[in-house]
Design a protein around this motif. Structure first.
Motif, PDB file in Angstrom:
ATOM      1  N   TYR A   1       0.838  -1.210   0.000  1.00 60.30           N
ATOM      2  CA  TYR A   1       0.000   0.000   0.000  1.00 60.30           C
ATOM      3  C   TYR A   1       0.868   1.254   0.000  1.00 60.30           C
ATOM      4  O   TYR A   1       0.608   2.215  -0.749  1.00 60.30           O
ATOM      5  CB  TYR A   1      -0.923  -0.005   1.218  1.00 60.30           C
ATOM      6  CG  TYR A   1      -1.757   1.257   1.322  1.00 60.30           C
ATOM      7  CD1 TYR A   1      -2.936   1.396   0.596  1.00 60.30           C
ATOM      8  CD2 TYR A   1      -1.340   2.320   2.134  1.00 60.30           C
ATOM      9  CE1 TYR A   1      -3.681   2.563   0.676  1.00 60.30           C
ATOM     10  CE2 TYR A   1      -2.078   3.484   2.214  1.00 60.30           C
ATOM     11  CZ  TYR A   1      -3.249   3.598   1.484  1.00 60.30           C
ATOM     12  OH  TYR A   1      -3.989   4.770   1.557  1.00 60.30           O
TER      13      TYR A   1
ATOM     14  N   SER B   1      -0.876   3.911  -2.348  1.00 54.18           N
ATOM     15  CA  SER B   1      -1.194   5.182  -1.682  1.00 54.18           C
ATOM     16  C   SER B   1      -1.035   6.356  -2.640  1.00 54.18           C
ATOM     17  O   SER B   1      -1.510   7.462  -2.372  1.00 54.18           O
ATOM     18  CB  SER B   1      -0.286   5.381  -0.462  1.00 54.18           C
ATOM     19  OG  SER B   1       1.083   5.466  -0.855  1.00 54.18           O
TER      20      SER B   1
ATOM     21  N   TYR C   1      -3.168   4.156  -8.427  1.00 55.40           N
ATOM     22  CA  TYR C   1      -4.164   3.451  -7.617  1.00 55.40           C
ATOM     23  C   TYR C   1      -4.656   4.306  -6.460  1.00 55.40           C
ATOM     24  O   TYR C   1      -5.804   4.171  -6.029  1.00 55.40           O
ATOM     25  CB  TYR C   1      -3.578   2.143  -7.075  1.00 55.40           C
ATOM     26  CG  TYR C   1      -3.105   1.208  -8.153  1.00 55.40           C
ATOM     27  CD1 TYR C   1      -4.015   0.553  -8.979  1.00 55.40           C
ATOM     28  CD2 TYR C   1      -1.744   0.988  -8.367  1.00 55.40           C
ATOM     29  CE1 TYR C   1      -3.571  -0.307  -9.977  1.00 55.40           C
ATOM     30  CE2 TYR C   1      -1.303   0.134  -9.362  1.00 55.40           C
ATOM     31  CZ  TYR C   1      -2.223  -0.509 -10.160  1.00 55.40           C
ATOM     32  OH  TYR C   1      -1.787  -1.363 -11.154  1.00 55.40           O
ATOM     33  N   GLY C   2      -3.804   5.193  -5.918  1.00 54.14           N
ATOM     34  CA  GLY C   2      -4.180   6.000  -4.769  1.00 54.14           C
ATOM     35  C   GLY C   2      -4.374   7.450  -5.133  1.00 54.14           C
ATOM     36  O   GLY C   2      -4.115   7.878  -6.267  1.00 54.14           O
TER      37      GLY C   2
ATOM     38  N   GLY D   1      -5.136   6.318   5.116  1.00 57.38           N
ATOM     39  CA  GLY D   1      -6.163   5.687   4.307  1.00 57.38           C
ATOM     40  C   GLY D   1      -6.002   4.189   4.150  1.00 57.38           C
ATOM     41  O   GLY D   1      -6.778   3.561   3.427  1.00 57.38           O
ATOM     42  N   TYR D   2      -5.017   3.626   4.841  1.00 52.62           N
ATOM     43  CA  TYR D   2      -4.748   2.188   4.695  1.00 52.62           C
ATOM     44  C   TYR D   2      -5.936   1.342   5.157  1.00 52.62           C
ATOM     45  O   TYR D   2      -6.361   0.410   4.459  1.00 52.62           O
ATOM     46  CB  TYR D   2      -3.490   1.820   5.478  1.00 52.62           C
ATOM     47  CG  TYR D   2      -3.210   0.337   5.527  1.00 52.62           C
ATOM     48  CD1 TYR D   2      -2.765  -0.346   4.399  1.00 52.62           C
ATOM     49  CD2 TYR D   2      -3.415  -0.392   6.701  1.00 52.62           C
ATOM     50  CE1 TYR D   2      -2.517  -1.706   4.437  1.00 52.62           C
ATOM     51  CE2 TYR D   2      -3.165  -1.753   6.751  1.00 52.62           C
ATOM     52  CZ  TYR D   2      -2.721  -2.410   5.617  1.00 52.62           C
ATOM     53  OH  TYR D   2      -2.486  -3.752   5.660  1.00 52.62           O
TER      54      TYR D   2
ATOM     55  N   ASN E   1      -9.128   2.099   5.492  1.00 54.58           N
ATOM     56  CA  ASN E   1     -10.309   2.251   4.632  1.00 54.58           C
ATOM     57  C   ASN E   1     -10.128   1.551   3.297  1.00 54.58           C
ATOM     58  O   ASN E   1     -11.101   1.097   2.673  1.00 54.58           O
ATOM     59  CB  ASN E   1     -10.597   3.738   4.429  1.00 54.58           C
ATOM     60  CG  ASN E   1     -12.010   3.991   3.954  1.00 54.58           C
ATOM     61  OD1 ASN E   1     -12.964   3.378   4.456  1.00 54.58           O
ATOM     62  ND2 ASN E   1     -12.161   4.875   2.984  1.00 54.58           N
ATOM     63  N   SER E   2      -8.898   1.445   2.823  1.00 52.66           N
ATOM     64  CA  SER E   2      -8.644   0.854   1.513  1.00 52.66           C
ATOM     65  C   SER E   2      -8.575  -0.669   1.546  1.00 52.66           C
ATOM     66  O   SER E   2      -8.775  -1.318   0.516  1.00 52.66           O
ATOM     67  CB  SER E   2      -7.319   1.388   0.935  1.00 52.66           C
ATOM     68  OG  SER E   2      -7.381   2.784   0.765  1.00 52.66           O
ATOM     69  N   THR E   3      -8.269  -1.254   2.724  1.00 52.40           N
ATOM     70  CA  THR E   3      -8.019  -2.693   2.778  1.00 52.40           C
ATOM     71  C   THR E   3      -9.172  -3.505   3.349  1.00 52.40           C
ATOM     72  O   THR E   3      -9.182  -4.728   3.215  1.00 52.40           O
ATOM     73  CB  THR E   3      -6.762  -2.977   3.623  1.00 52.40           C
ATOM     74  OG1 THR E   3      -6.898  -2.361   4.909  1.00 52.40           O
ATOM     75  CG2 THR E   3      -5.524  -2.425   2.934  1.00 52.40           C
TER      76      THR E   3
ATOM     77  N   TYR F   1      -5.253  -5.049  -6.081  1.00 50.37           N
ATOM     78  CA  TYR F   1      -4.435  -4.916  -4.870  1.00 50.37           C
ATOM     79  C   TYR F   1      -4.110  -6.308  -4.295  1.00 50.37           C
ATOM     80  O   TYR F   1      -2.984  -6.568  -3.880  1.00 50.37           O
ATOM     81  CB  TYR F   1      -5.201  -4.061  -3.858  1.00 50.37           C
ATOM     82  CG  TYR F   1      -4.427  -3.699  -2.600  1.00 50.37           C
ATOM     83  CD1 TYR F   1      -3.066  -3.951  -2.472  1.00 50.37           C
ATOM     84  CD2 TYR F   1      -5.068  -3.067  -1.536  1.00 50.37           C
ATOM     85  CE1 TYR F   1      -2.381  -3.597  -1.331  1.00 50.37           C
ATOM     86  CE2 TYR F   1      -4.393  -2.714  -0.386  1.00 50.37           C
ATOM     87  CZ  TYR F   1      -3.047  -2.986  -0.289  1.00 50.37           C
ATOM     88  OH  TYR F   1      -2.357  -2.649   0.846  1.00 50.37           O
TER      89      TYR F   1
END
Length: 886
Positions: A730, A735, A739-740, A749-750, A752-754, A802
């Motif tokens: 990430y 990030s 992708y981020g 934001g890790y 929320n993204s995973t 991801y």
């Protein structure tokens, strides 16, 4: 061996004398000398003691049985006397039913059997100069005072031969064979003398007499009390010195007097304490690095961005998690895992990665340096060629040698206990039995897993985790935590119970195999017991590390265990913290249990026996009676001590990536373990029969196997159990664009993204929670980081890009880490020789001296004899051809 004994040593072996020809021990009264180690004449040393209960005063057996037992004992003692041993019997001071038979081996018997057993004895002083280490001044601070325990003199040695008696270094016949060697020779004789013949099958050996109750005990004597010096000025009081300078807790930071331990207890005890001390010293380095990595994680825990997001009410407080079980479980808030995420930051840090790599290299240094140390001890303790020359066939094996086969090498007939077909049948049966019991262990592990799956439902309903719950208890006691702790405790209890059962099973299987020598027996038993213990102790840890939470599907399509129980899920941070909890409970509980079992049990037994004996009499008690009331060491001796340490070694190396403090805990335990084991041997147990041992036996390849496996397990733990790789992927790839949405690399934001999104309307009826939904949200998050497309996507609930990046990174990490560590291990193994140059020089010098002193003297004798013969021939020829005087 039997043939050699029959022809050279025991001409009466295999014969049972008639009643009128029986020899009996000499009966004497106790001379009120409590510390005496000699017969009543004060000249003949007591080398062994046999204890039996007077058959005429036994009330537990029928009269005919008592007569049979008495007959066997009398025949056995008569055969001992026929074989040259001298016996003296004395009635007990405290219990008139007990008879103590003291055994003495005269000089001729010792010399004869020393040659048969190929015992190495001193030729001359070691004349090689030793270099003093640069750290000698520092190590002197931790060594035992040389004025108290004097260093042992170093000699060049050779297998004893009576015909070369003059070549050996003999200052005094009474001290040439030390007490440990004398006891070993006498035990060799005791193990091979016959006491009965039934159906043409010979019955012999002290072990069988002990098993049938004819004798109650057989042991060599301690030389003094451990509390005070002997009253006999000629006694060195070695037991007292060992207790004072080795076993006492004040010596916990001192080096062990290994040569003195070996002298008193034999090489087998000495090599164990040498290995344990070396392992403990090496743990010091691992513990320091482990504490450093732990402190790094502890000090940087506040910089753990993903944990801060979990605890942030604006981030984690707004994330609603999906239920973790069907029907009974409900929705819950991510902030409930705030405390566990903070703890996880300590262990799941980059310091753990460094420590895992370090431990993979450390274990190689440990094994390689131990090989060098072991080679030094093999030379110093005369066990270099032990297996080839000295080790004798087990009496149990000899007794079963009823089949005759042709030896392919010597082309002579020899006796074996079974044919080739019989050996195959035995091996097949034993292998099947081993696999059956291993499967039974796995079945118990499955039972624990089913418990975890079923009890999670109960904890979920009792510890209800509603979104609006604010109780402090729910902050710490979550259903996952309650399930993990109770399952770990139950697993520990099951492990302890199964250990007792599998110990007896392994012994029965090994006895059925009938190994030829004691080393073969112990190696076979070691392999079986370790297989049992490996599965028993490590299976639950392997389940948590590599299986739990890995095959769970997603909320709309969960995977079920046995078609009924929904598979367990890990916490949002993974199962690493749960693995740490499991390790702490098993390792800690095992250490406490072992200390209770090893220390308190013999201590309580001895205290009970001591007080009951003191209540009966205040008389002066001889040394042999004091020793009789101590605890026997057991047939397997140090087996369980090795097993305990090797299991600990597995926990320290196999799962160290999840618990960097494991080496520190092991170090503290081992520092105490050395002194506790020493205390047990010197104070609570009878003196062991000294035994030879060349190395630590089958434990060496087991340690090497664990070291190789540890690299794989730690790489897999970091890759699949911890959350390190997904965080790195990430940070470096997802990030920032494409992708981020962040402009720089960041961990923001890790969370929320995973955590994948799931639409609550997609729940199946059998999985839909029964409690009402609180709130207006229509989605929840998956507990584990499964990285799937959100609802509404054309590939909804399938793995996203991801996920595949993370899988590729994990596989790449495993391959790189394993290859790097294995390459470094290979280089280290190649660079560090197993035997030092110093030891090689000593071995060569000893072989040279042996050849020079023994073989060249033979040649000189032959030359001298041939010279005399030649002189006679020449003189005869001269007298024949000389002219006669007229």
């Amino acid at each position: 061996l039997v043939l050699e004994l029959n022809q050279v040593i025991i001409p009466t072996y295999g014969t049972v004398p008639d009643q009128q020809n029986l020899h009996t021990p000499e009966w004497v009264d106790f001379d009120d000398k409590p510390d005496s180690l000699f017969f009543k004449d004060g000249q003949r040393r007591i080398d062994f003691v046999l204890v039996y209960e007077d058959e005429s005063k036994k009330m537990t057996h029928r009269r005919s049985d008592r007569k049979k037992q008495k007959r066997k004992r009398q025949v056995y003692e008569s055969n001992l006397i026929n074989n040259g041993l001298q016996l003296e019997a004395t009635r007990s001071v405290l219990d008139e039913k007990l008879i103590f038979v003291k055994v003495h081996a005269p000089w001729e018997v010792l010399c004869t059997y020393a040659e048969v057993m190929h015992i190495k004895l001193p030729l001359q002083h070691n004349d090689l100069k030793t270099r003093k280490s640069a750290f000698n001044w520092f190590s002197r601070l931790f060594r035992v005072d040389e004025n108290i325990i004097k260093p042992e003199q170093e000699f060049f040695t050779a297998p004893f031969q009576k015909e070369h008696l003059s070549n050996f270094y003999i200052q005094d016949k009474d001290t040439f064979f030390n007490p440990a060697t004398r006891s070993r020779i006498v035990h060799f004789i005791l193990s091979r003398v016959e006491y009965a013949t039934k159906n043409n099958v010979k019955k012999f050996g002290i072990n069988k007499l002990l098993d049938t109750g004819i004798y109650k005990a057989a042991f060599p004597l301690h030389d003094s009390s451990f509390r005070h010096l002997s009253t006999d000025p000629s006694c060195p009081s070695e037991r007292y010195l060992l207790y004072r300078e080795w076993a006492h807790p004040k010596n916990i930071f001192k080096l062990q007097p290994l040569d003195f331990i070996r002298k008193y207890y034999g090489e087998k005890i000495g090599i164990y304490f040498a290995w344990l001390g070396f392992y403990t010293n090496m743990l010091t380095v691992a513990a320091v690095v482990g504490v450093g990595c732990f402190l790094y994680g502890y000090l940087t825990r506040d910089n753990c961005t993903w944990s801060q997001e979990v605890c942030d009410p604006n981030i984690g407080g707004n994330i609603i998690m999906c239920p973790q079980c069907d029907r009974a479980c409900t929705y819950w808030n991510l902030t409930i895992t705030c405390e566990s995420s903070k703890k996880l930051c300590i262990f799941d840090s980059y310091g753990t990665l460094v420590f895992a790599v370090f431990m993979g290299i450390w274990v190689t240094f440990f094994l390689e340096f131990w090989k060098r140390r072991q080679a030094e001890l093999e030379y110093e303790w005369d066990t270099v060629e032990y297996l080839e020359q000295e080790e004798q066939v087990r009496p149990e094996y000899e007794a079963r040698c009823t089949h005759i086969v042709m030896n392919e090498i010597t082309q002579q007939e020899e006796h074996v206990p079974y044919t080739a077909c019989g050996k195959c049948v035995r091996m097949t049966f034993c292998t099947s039995a081993i696999f059956f019991w291993i499967l039974l262990i796995i079945a118990s592990v499955v039972g624990i897993i089913v418990y975890r799956l079923s009890v999670f439902l109960a904890f979920s309903s009792k510890l209800s985790q509603h979104v609006n719950g604010t109780e402090a208890l729910r902050k710490y006691l979550t259903p996952q935590t309650a399930t993990s702790v109770t399952a770990s405790l139950i697993s520990f209890v099951v492990i302890m119970i199964l250990n007792i059962v599998y110990e007896k099973v392994a012994i029965l299987i090994t006895d059925f195999e009938l190994p030829r020598t004691q080393t073969d027996y112990e190696n076979s038993l070691t392999t079986k017991m370790f297989l049992f213990q490996f599965v028993n102790y490590y299976s639950s840890c392997f389940y948590i590390a590599f299986f739990k939470g890995k095959f769970v599907g997603h909320p709309g399509s969960p995977v079920y265990w046995l078609g009924k129980y929904r598979n367990e899920e890990c916490d949002p941070g993974g199962c690493l913290l749960e693995l740490t909890t499991q390790l702490a409970i098993i390792v800690g509980g095992k250490a406490i249990w072992n200390n209770i079992q090893e220390v308190l049990v013999p201590l309580v037994k001895n205290l009970i026996g001591r007080y009951s004996a003191a209540a009966r009499s205040e008389k002066v008690v001889p040394r042999w009676e004091h020793d009789y009331h101590l605890q026997p060491i057991g047939k397997l001796g140090l087996f369980y001590e090795y097993l305990e340490m090797v299991i600990q070694f597995g926990f320290v190396t196999l799962f160290v990536a999840s618990f960097p403090l494991a080496p520190l805990l092991a170090l503290m335990n081992n520092m105490l373990e050395i002194r506790l084991d020493a205390w047990k041997l010197t104070t609570q147990f009878r003196r062991m029969v000294p035994q030879k041992a060349q190395d630590i036996g089958a434990w060496q390849p087991i340690l090497q196997g664990i070291a190789i496996l540890a690299v794989v397990t730690n790489a897999l733990i970091i890759a699949f159990t911890s959350d390190m790789i997904p965080r790195l992927v990430y940070y470096w790839s997802f990030s920032v664009p494409p992708y981020g949405s962040h402009s720089t690399h960041t961990m923001e934001g890790y969370i929320n993204s995973t955590l994948s999104v799931f639409n609550i309307s997609d729940f199946k009826n059998e999985s839909k929670p029964s409690s009402p939904w609180l709130g207006k949200q229509t989605t929840c998050r998956q507990v584990y980081r499964d990285l799937r497309y959100p609802p509404g996507h054309q590939h909804q609930y399938e793995h996203n890009i991801y996920y595949w990046h993370v899988i590729a990174a994990k596989l790449a990490f495993i391959i790189v880490m394993e290859h790097v560590i294995y390459f470094v291990k290979f280089i280290i193994s190649y660079v560090i020789p197993d035997v030092s140059e110093k030891t090689k020089s000593k071995v060569k010098r000893e072989k040279y001296l042996t050849q020079k002193l023994l073989h060249e003297n033979d040649l000189k004798g032959v030359k001298k004899t041939m010279g005399k013969i030649a002189d006679k021939i020449i003189k005869g020829a001269d007298s024949t051809f000389r002219p006669k005087d007229e």
